[in-house]
Each structure stands twice: as structure tokens, then as C-alpha cells.
Design an enzyme around this catalytic site. Structure first.
Site, PDB file in Angstrom:
ATOM      1  N   ARG A 165      -8.087  12.166  12.440  1.00  0.00           N
ATOM      2  CA  ARG A 165      -6.652  11.877  12.536  1.00  0.00           C
ATOM      3  C   ARG A 165      -5.808  13.154  12.523  1.00  0.00           C
ATOM      4  O   ARG A 165      -6.087  14.077  11.757  1.00  0.00           O
ATOM      5  CB  ARG A 165      -6.258  10.899  11.429  1.00  0.00           C
ATOM      6  CG  ARG A 165      -7.033   9.594  11.650  1.00  0.00           C
ATOM      7  CD  ARG A 165      -6.590   8.500  10.787  1.00  0.00           C
ATOM      8  NE  ARG A 165      -5.216   8.143  11.001  1.00  0.00           N
ATOM      9  CZ  ARG A 165      -4.534   7.347  10.199  1.00  0.00           C
ATOM     10  NH1 ARG A 165      -5.130   6.841   9.142  1.00  0.00           N
ATOM     11  NH2 ARG A 165      -3.290   7.042  10.457  1.00  0.00           N
TER      12      ARG A 165
ATOM     13  N   GLN B  82       5.099   9.153   7.014  1.00  0.00           N
ATOM     14  CA  GLN B  82       4.156   9.997   6.264  1.00  0.00           C
ATOM     15  C   GLN B  82       4.604  11.451   6.320  1.00  0.00           C
ATOM     16  O   GLN B  82       4.600  12.156   5.307  1.00  0.00           O
ATOM     17  CB  GLN B  82       2.745   9.844   6.833  1.00  0.00           C
ATOM     18  CG  GLN B  82       2.185   8.456   6.590  1.00  0.00           C
ATOM     19  CD  GLN B  82       0.811   8.270   7.201  1.00  0.00           C
ATOM     20  OE1 GLN B  82       0.349   9.076   8.005  1.00  0.00           O
ATOM     21  NE2 GLN B  82       0.151   7.183   6.842  1.00  0.00           N
TER      22      GLN B  82
ATOM     23  N   GLY C  35      -5.008   7.878   5.280  1.00  0.00           N
ATOM     24  CA  GLY C  35      -4.149   8.842   5.965  1.00  0.00           C
ATOM     25  C   GLY C  35      -2.885   9.132   5.167  1.00  0.00           C
ATOM     26  O   GLY C  35      -2.421  10.280   5.090  1.00  0.00           O
TER      27      GLY C  35
ATOM     28  N   LYS D 188      -3.866   5.763  14.874  1.00  0.00           N
ATOM     29  CA  LYS D 188      -4.008   5.093  13.574  1.00  0.00           C
ATOM     30  C   LYS D 188      -5.492   5.094  13.186  1.00  0.00           C
ATOM     31  O   LYS D 188      -6.248   5.915  13.664  1.00  0.00           O
ATOM     32  CB  LYS D 188      -3.420   3.682  13.659  1.00  0.00           C
ATOM     33  CG  LYS D 188      -1.908   3.683  13.920  1.00  0.00           C
ATOM     34  CD  LYS D 188      -1.144   4.325  12.783  1.00  0.00           C
ATOM     35  CE  LYS D 188       0.349   4.409  13.065  1.00  0.00           C
ATOM     36  NZ  LYS D 188       1.055   5.166  12.039  1.00  0.00           N
TER      37      LYS D 188
ATOM     38  N   SER E 232       8.017   9.359  11.742  1.00  0.00           N
ATOM     39  CA  SER E 232       6.813   9.173  10.914  1.00  0.00           C
ATOM     40  C   SER E 232       7.194   9.221   9.445  1.00  0.00           C
ATOM     41  O   SER E 232       7.704  10.232   8.953  1.00  0.00           O
ATOM     42  CB  SER E 232       5.782  10.272  11.205  1.00  0.00           C
ATOM     43  OG  SER E 232       4.835  10.315  10.154  1.00  0.00           O
TER      44      SER E 232
ATOM     45  N   LYS F 285       0.834  -1.212   0.000  1.00  0.00           N
ATOM     46  CA  LYS F 285       0.000   0.000   0.000  1.00  0.00           C
ATOM     47  C   LYS F 285       0.868   1.262   0.000  1.00  0.00           C
ATOM     48  O   LYS F 285       0.640   2.178  -0.781  1.00  0.00           O
ATOM     49  CB  LYS F 285      -0.921  -0.040   1.229  1.00  0.00           C
ATOM     50  CG  LYS F 285      -1.839   1.165   1.362  1.00  0.00           C
ATOM     51  CD  LYS F 285      -3.127   0.802   2.081  1.00  0.00           C
ATOM     52  CE  LYS F 285      -3.014   0.768   3.583  1.00  0.00           C
ATOM     53  NZ  LYS F 285      -3.072   2.107   4.201  1.00  0.00           N
ATOM     54  N   SER F 286       1.860   1.299   0.877  1.00  0.00           N
ATOM     55  CA  SER F 286       2.702   2.504   0.971  1.00  0.00           C
ATOM     56  C   SER F 286       3.410   2.769  -0.360  1.00  0.00           C
ATOM     57  O   SER F 286       3.487   3.910  -0.824  1.00  0.00           O
ATOM     58  CB  SER F 286       3.772   2.320   2.054  1.00  0.00           C
ATOM     59  OG  SER F 286       3.181   2.264   3.320  1.00  0.00           O
TER      60      SER F 286
ATOM     61  N   ASP G 113       2.414  -1.099  11.933  1.00  0.00           N
ATOM     62  CA  ASP G 113       1.074  -1.481  11.468  1.00  0.00           C
ATOM     63  C   ASP G 113       0.715  -2.920  11.829  1.00  0.00           C
ATOM     64  O   ASP G 113      -0.404  -3.363  11.561  1.00  0.00           O
ATOM     65  CB  ASP G 113       0.975  -1.301   9.945  1.00  0.00           C
ATOM     66  CG  ASP G 113       0.972   0.173   9.557  1.00  0.00           C
ATOM     67  OD1 ASP G 113       0.709   1.027  10.431  1.00  0.00           O
ATOM     68  OD2 ASP G 113       1.238   0.474   8.376  1.00  0.00           O
TER      69      ASP G 113
ATOM     70  N   ARG H 205      -5.602   1.835  18.430  1.00  0.00           N
ATOM     71  CA  ARG H 205      -5.378   0.379  18.352  1.00  0.00           C
ATOM     72  C   ARG H 205      -5.011  -0.244  19.694  1.00  0.00           C
ATOM     73  O   ARG H 205      -5.248  -1.444  19.888  1.00  0.00           O
ATOM     74  CB  ARG H 205      -4.326   0.059  17.281  1.00  0.00           C
ATOM     75  CG  ARG H 205      -4.880   0.291  15.892  1.00  0.00           C
ATOM     76  CD  ARG H 205      -3.898  -0.020  14.787  1.00  0.00           C
ATOM     77  NE  ARG H 205      -4.578   0.089  13.501  1.00  0.00           N
ATOM     78  CZ  ARG H 205      -3.975   0.213  12.327  1.00  0.00           C
ATOM     79  NH1 ARG H 205      -2.660   0.248  12.276  1.00  0.00           N
ATOM     80  NH2 ARG H 205      -4.672   0.294  11.214  1.00  0.00           N
TER      81      ARG H 205
HETATM   82  C1  S3P Z   1       2.841   4.856   6.284  1.00  0.00           C
HETATM   83  C2  S3P Z   1       3.563   5.136   7.413  1.00  0.00           C
HETATM   84  C3  S3P Z   1       3.204   4.660   8.750  1.00  0.00           C
HETATM   85  C4  S3P Z   1       2.090   3.618   8.722  1.00  0.00           C
HETATM   86  C5  S3P Z   1       1.028   3.921   7.718  1.00  0.00           C
HETATM   87  C6  S3P Z   1       1.613   4.043   6.336  1.00  0.00           C
HETATM   88  C7  S3P Z   1       3.322   5.349   4.993  1.00  0.00           C
HETATM   89  O1  S3P Z   1       2.804   5.759   9.516  1.00  0.00           O
HETATM   90  O2  S3P Z   1       1.533   3.463  10.008  1.00  0.00           O
HETATM   91  O3  S3P Z   1       0.061   2.885   7.720  1.00  0.00           O
HETATM   92  O4  S3P Z   1       2.921   4.837   3.940  1.00  0.00           O
HETATM   93  O5  S3P Z   1       4.152   6.276   5.004  1.00  0.00           O
HETATM   94  P1  S3P Z   1       3.847   6.803  10.130  1.00  0.00           P
HETATM   95  O6  S3P Z   1       3.724   8.058   9.358  1.00  0.00           O
HETATM   96  O7  S3P Z   1       3.426   6.940  11.540  1.00  0.00           O
HETATM   97  O8  S3P Z   1       5.234   6.243   9.991  1.00  0.00           O
END
Ligand code: S3P
Length: 449
Positions: free
Chosen positions: A131, A177, A103, A351, A175, A31-32, A324, A355
Site C-alpha cells: 500500500r 489518513q 493501513g 485499498k 484522505s 474502526k477509525s 469503504d 477493489r
Molecule cells: C480511514 C480513512 C479512509 C478509509 C480507511 C480508514 C481512516 O481512507 O478508506 O478505511 O480511518 O482515516 P482515506 O485515507 O483514503 O480517506
């Protein structure tokens, strides 16, 4: 592609205990990486082909957002073709961009859209609207972006036409993201964008940018910089299977695969595989075989065998590497002997659901003793007795409790499982073909809605 047999129907799951599971399966695309491949290919000049794309709701939300900004994208099965519009080629969307539950899409797009000449609004479903977004809007603001939130929450209203400048920013928590949003914004910014991080987070953005012609400078520890503005080059991407989706089958295999379960095509990026380390410390038998490279990412097949698990103290430094996977790890802990203690995991509260709370509550429903702490949980391994749990609309919680059904004395009913399609549209069919016994049901309430 016909998804009618794969989409999870509205409603819930009934997961029945099973004696043994076996066989082999291939998990869908990461997904990422799918989000990143779409977003970055869209702003290149030239065509890109993606293979192994995850056509889940979250990634389709990113695809639709890009289409609304004039990017031509075709999807056939798991193959995507994108005609990049270049760094200045996105066009103003006529409506708010609805990112559903995603997210990652919201935070990464916040970085990209902060640098555009037009205004945009990013919104999402009820879960996404709870979020925290300040973690990304604040540093983007320091770069010169103008973003309004609703007290730190979505929708994000982004004012275009700003000239971004590079900043040197230290993330308060690791993070991927936020790091990625800043690096993406940095592609348009004047000067150097440096992101410093207190811990490891997934590095797919850096790997991808490096192959698209960006000179990424790695500092000490987790620091990474790029000099903007920089135009990225189109290339094709092969997307490995999602380790986070494989995680449900890794735990299922440890609970019930007497003759072994082979999980193929699993992304093995070391920033993602903390769960393997944790489960092996618990006594799990997981062989990593056939290691290979898929473009910029390592991949392998995993052979998992039923194992007697022992509770452990999970090292806090492993938390970001398994961020995750905690919901399904908690199911493994519930089936282990003794105590499993997790600390340093407060991020799990932010999240798709809280969770720590939702898993603790659900495991207690199933007869397991748990103690929630501010930043973690203690789980006393025991015997799952079956019962009814609520996923709170969190895809990973829903699939984790479906896995718990394998090892329960009685059926586990999981409420609110529609969101499974955000990350793993064919979860049910793969699970059942491996010997799990999970049935989807439709509630009258969801039929009305
Ligand atoms: C993600 C980073 C993770 C993860 C999320 C996907 C990403 O979050 O929990 O499901 O694709 O960059 P963080 O931003 O907290 O690392």
C-alpha cells in the site's frame, strides 16, 4: 473476552440464498474512531476510558504497538482503559511494530512516531506492504521527518530526534489518513500545521482533538489548521457503531428484509454516510430513527426494508463519503435494474485490494456484466447465479460477496475470508442471527499454514 465463537476460522465462506432476513442487530465499534481514541489517549497525561471499542485485529495492532512503546492499556470486552504517558513519554520499541493489515494504524503512527526521540520501524502483512505510503511520508518529510520506505512502500523506517515544523500542505486527493497523520505530527511541530483538501474526508480526528483541548482552525472549504506544539487533555470516549460494518446489513436488508431489519447504534457522521444517499437514490427504503449524540459523534438506528433497486450514476462527489462501502454497493448494483455507473473512484484501487478490479472480477464470476474503467466501473444489474469468488484477502470484499449469496440462485463460495477479523470479528454470528446463511469452512492449505 472469549472470542472463540466469533473469530472467523481460516479458510472461506459458503453463503446460501435465503428468502428473508429480519430482526435487529447492533454493529460493533467504529474502526477509525477506535484507532484514533487509542493513539490520542496514549499521548495524554492521565487516564482515559473508551467504551464501545472495536476489538478487531486492526485495532488490536494499534493497541499492541502502543504497548510496545510503554503505554499501559487494559481491554475488557469493549471497554479500554489507557494510562497516557504524555507527549514525551513513549519509549523506544525493541522490535519493528507489526501492524498486520492496518493501513490506518500505519499512516497515523507514521505521523506520531516522526516526532519522537527514538527510531522506529513500521511493518505489516503482505497486503499492507503493497500500500502506498509516499502520500504520508512526503508531507511528513516536509515537516522535517526522516522516513525511509522501500520505494514508497512499507516497511517505514523512521529516524527519531527530529524537530518538526508546521507546514501548509495541500493534499493531492482527499484522505483522512494523511490529513490525520499530519495533524497528529503537528501536535509536536513548531508553528502552524495546515492541511488543505480537495474534497471531504472523515473528520473523526478533528472532532476528537477539539474535545481534547486543541484549538482547531477551520479555513475555507476543507482546510484545517492547528498551532503546535500543543499538549492534549485526557478524556473518556464513547465509540459509536461502525457505519462501514452496518453497510453490509443495510444492503442485506434491502435485498431480503421483507419485514424490516433494525440496525442499532450506527455512527452517522455525515462524512461517512454517502452510501445512504446513494442507496436511497437507487430506491432503497432506509429510515433513520432515534438520532442521538455519542460524545462528539452522531448516532442513529436504521430500519431497512426489502426494496426494488434501480441502477444510477453515482455522483463523484459522493465517492469520498462512501469510500469503504463501494464493494457492498456494487453487490446492490448487481441486484438493481439497469446500469450503475461509478466514476472518480480510482482510490478504490489502493485499498486492502484493488477493489474496482477484484469486485468486477468476482461479480462476473457470479454472472453479472461489468466494465471496469480507469477510475470506476459500470455494473449491469441482473441475476446473480452463484459461483466461487476470491476476496484477495480483503475483508470488505469477503463480506460483500457473503451478502451477495443472499440474493443468488445458487451458493456463493468466498475464498480467503480470514481478514474479516481485521474489522468485523463477529460478522458471521451477527449475519446468521439475522437470517443470512453463511458458513465458514477451513481449507487444508490454511490448516497446514
Ligand atoms: C480511514 C480513512 C479512509 C478509509 C480507511 C480508514 C481512516 O481512507 O478508506 O478505511 O480511518 O482515516 P482515506 O485515507 O483514503 O480517506
Amino acid at each position: 473476552m472469549d472470542h472463540t465463537s466469533q473469530i472467523t476460522p481460516p479458510g472461506g465462506f459458503i453463503s446460501r440464498p435465503v428468502k428473508s432476513i429480519s430482526g435487529e442487530l447492533t454493529v460493533p465499534g467504529d474502526k477509525s474512531i477506535s484507532h484514533r481514541a487509542l493513539l490520542l489517549s496514549a499521548i495524554c497525561e492521565g487516564h482515559s476510558n473508551l467504551r464501545g471499542f472495536l476489538d478487531s485485529d486492526d485495532c488490536l495492532a494499534t493497541m499492541n504497538a502502543l504497548r510496545s512503546m510503554g503505554v499501559h492499556i487494559t481491554l475488557e470486552s469493549t471497554d479500554v482503559r489507557i494510562i497516557g504517558v504524555g507527549p514525551k513519554g513513549l519509549t523506544a520499541p525493541t522490535e519493528s511494530l507489526d501492524l498486520g493489515n492496518a493501513g490506518t494504524a500505519m499512516r497515523l503512527l507514521a505521523g506520531m512516531l516522526s516526532a519522537q526521540s527514538f527510531d522506529s520501524v513500521l511493518t505489516g502483512d503482505e497486503s499492507l506492504k503493497t500500500r502506498p505510503m509516499k502520500r504520508v511520508t512526503e508531507p511528513l518529510g516536509q515537516m522535517g521527518a526522516l522516513i525511509d520506505t522501500v520505494e514508497g512502500l512499507p516497511p517505514l523506517s523512521i529516524q527519531g530526534g527530529q524537530n518538526l515544523r508546521g507546514i501548509d500542505y495541500t493534499l493531492p486527493i482527499a484522505s483522512a489518513q494523511v490529513k490525520s497523520a499530519l495533524l497528529i505530527a503537528g501536535l509536536w511541530a513548531n508553528g502552524r500545521t495546515t492541511v488543505r483538501s480537495p474534497g471531504i474526508s472523515r473528520d473523526h480526528t478533528e472532532r476528537m482533538l477539539a474535545t481534547m483541548g486543541v484549538n482547531l482552525l477551520k479555513g475555507s472549504g476543507q482546510d484545517v489548521s492547528l498551532d503546535g506544539p500543543v499538549v492534549i487533555k485526557a478524556r473518556d470516549h464513547v465509540i459509536p457503531g461502525d457505519f462501514s460494518s452496518a453497510a453490509f446489513f443495510i444492503v442485506a436488508g434491502l435485498l431480503a428484509a421483507r419485514k424490516g431489519l433494525l440496525i442499532r447504534n450506527v455512527g452517522m457522521n455525515p462524512t461517512r454516510t454517502g452510501l445512504l444517499t446513494i442507496l436511497r437514490k437507487m430506491g432503497g427504503s432506509i429510515d433513520v430513527i432515534n438520532r442521538r449524540e455519542f460524545g462528539t459523534e452522531p448516532v442513529a438506528d436504521l430500519l431497512v426494508r426489502k426494496s426494488k433497486l434501480q441502477g444510477i450514476k453515482v455522483e463523484p462527489n459522493l465517492v469520498p463519503l462512501a469510500i469503504d462501502e463501494f464493494p457492498v454497493l456494487f453487490v446492490a448494483a448487481a441486484c438493481a435494474d439497469g446500469f450503475t455507473t461509478v466514476t472518480g473512484a480510482q482510490e478504490l484501487r489502493y485499498k486492502e485490494s484493488d477493489r474496482l478490479h477484484v469486485m468486477s472480477e468476482g461479480l462476473r464470476e457470479l454472472g453479472i456484466k461489468t466494465k471496469e474503467t480507469v477510475d470506476g466501473i459500470v455494473i449491469v444489474g441482473g441475476s446473480l447465479r452463484g459461483g466461487c469468488v476470491d476476496s484477495h484477502g480483503d475483508h470488505r470484499v469477503a463480506m460483500s460477496f457473503a451478502v451477495a449469496g443472499i440474493a443468488s440462485q445458487d451458493i456463493v463460495q468466498v475464498k480467503r475470508t480470514d481478514e474479516v477479523s481485521t474489522s468485523f470479528p463477529n460478522f458471521l454470528s451477527l449475519a446468521n442471527s439475522s437470517g443470512l446463511a453463511i458458513e465458514a469452512y477451513v481449507t487444508t492449505e490454511s490448516l497446514k499454514g
